[in-house]
Design an enzyme around this catalytic site. Structure first.
Site, PDB file in Angstrom:
ATOM      1  N   GLY A  52       0.849  -1.181   0.000  1.00  0.00           N
ATOM      2  CA  GLY A  52       0.000   0.000   0.000  1.00  0.00           C
ATOM      3  C   GLY A  52       0.882   1.227   0.000  1.00  0.00           C
ATOM      4  N   GLN A  57       3.450   9.787   0.820  1.00  0.00           N
ATOM      5  CA  GLN A  57       4.688   9.020   0.937  1.00  0.00           C
ATOM      6  C   GLN A  57       5.618   9.261  -0.252  1.00  0.00           C
ATOM      7  OE1 GLN A  57       2.581   5.167   2.152  1.00  0.00           O
ATOM      8  NE2 GLN A  57       4.584   5.048   3.161  1.00  0.00           N
ATOM      9  N   CYS A 103       6.275  -0.104   7.650  1.00  0.00           N
ATOM     10  CA  CYS A 103       5.899   1.021   6.790  1.00  0.00           C
ATOM     11  C   CYS A 103       7.078   1.382   5.897  1.00  0.00           C
ATOM     12  CB  CYS A 103       5.512   2.217   7.660  1.00  0.00           C
ATOM     13  SG  CYS A 103       5.026   3.683   6.728  1.00  0.00           S
ATOM     14  N   LEU A 104       6.789   1.654   4.641  1.00  0.00           N
ATOM     15  CA  LEU A 104       7.838   2.068   3.715  1.00  0.00           C
ATOM     16  C   LEU A 104       8.488   3.376   4.152  1.00  0.00           C
ATOM     17  CD1 LEU A 104       6.045   1.257   0.335  1.00  0.00           C
ATOM     18  CD2 LEU A 104       7.813  -0.099   1.502  1.00  0.00           C
ATOM     19  N   HIS A 145      -4.033   1.584   7.725  1.00  0.00           N
ATOM     20  CA  HIS A 145      -2.682   2.145   7.702  1.00  0.00           C
ATOM     21  C   HIS A 145      -2.597   3.307   6.707  1.00  0.00           C
ATOM     22  CE1 HIS A 145       1.846   1.497   7.884  1.00  0.00           C
ATOM     23  NE2 HIS A 145       1.732   2.177   6.764  1.00  0.00           N
ATOM     24  N   GLU A 146      -3.106   3.082   5.493  1.00  0.00           N
ATOM     25  CA  GLU A 146      -3.032   4.128   4.461  1.00  0.00           C
ATOM     26  C   GLU A 146      -3.951   5.307   4.798  1.00  0.00           C
ATOM     27  OE1 GLU A 146      -0.512   3.887   2.666  1.00  0.00           O
ATOM     28  OE2 GLU A 146      -0.181   1.749   2.976  1.00  0.00           O
ATOM     29  N   HIS A 149      -2.103   7.501   7.104  1.00  0.00           N
ATOM     30  CA  HIS A 149      -1.134   8.352   6.404  1.00  0.00           C
ATOM     31  C   HIS A 149      -1.782   9.652   5.932  1.00  0.00           C
ATOM     32  CE1 HIS A 149       2.736   6.418   6.120  1.00  0.00           C
ATOM     33  NE2 HIS A 149       2.201   5.272   5.735  1.00  0.00           N
TER      34      HIS A 149
END
Length: 178
Positions: A52, A57, A103-104, A145-146, A149
């Protein structure tokens, strides 16, 4: 494995970058620029081996995220949600599932985090048509999660203070060693 268009893959922003720590603006125009952003987001997510990715990001402060991950039945679901509104079961009706999350934007780090085992988002596709995505398993976690963000919140912000500090210290040590 997904074919990645390296030309449209953009660098992932990391914890501490201001764009990750403020709420994103709603998308108001559904046009070719939005379609290109979504293509760039998928390319960036696949290049980083994520499941995702939120627009902030890659440095774009708009309420858009993409996903490509399995639900509880291991069926992969792929899509984009513009201007999502997250819905989770009410407290008395939810079951929390504790699982390691990463997380990226906080590369190399993972931590146990409890989240509701079901979630849905209402929003729009890239043409502006209304959509609803319902998720269980990893897809449920990804939707939550997204959505976080897009509110300027990272998963580490949901951790107890001591654990959050440990994750951030480990991240900083790893990045200063490289």
């Amino acid at each position: 494995m997904h074919a990645v268009d390296q030309d449209s893959a953009l660098p992932i922003r990391h914890v501490g970058d201001p764009v990750l720590h403020r709420a994103c603006a709603p998308v108001t125009v559904f046009d070719a620029d939005l379609a290109k952003l979504v293509r760039d987001m998928f390319a960036s997510m696949y290049a980083a081996r994520g499941v995702g990715l939120a627009a902030n990001q890659i440095g774009v402060g708009l309420r858009v995220f993409v996903y490509d991950c399995p639900d509880d039945s291991e069926e992969f679901r792929k899509g984009v949600v513009v201007n999502p509104t997250l819905i989770v079961p009410e407290v008395g009706h939810r079951r929390l599932h504790e699982e390691e999350e990463g997380c990226l934007s906080v590369p190399g780090q993972r931590a146990l985090l409890a989240r509701p085992d079901r979630a849905s988002v209402h929003g729009f596709d890239i043409t502006g048509a209304p959509i609803t995505v319902e998720g269980t398993g990893l897809l449920s976690r990804c939707l939550q999660h997204e959505s976080d963000h897009l509110e300027g919140r990272l998963y580490i912000d949901r951790l107890p203070a001591k654990r959050r500090k440990q994750v951030l210290q480990a991240y900083q040590q790893e990045n200063t060693a490289n």
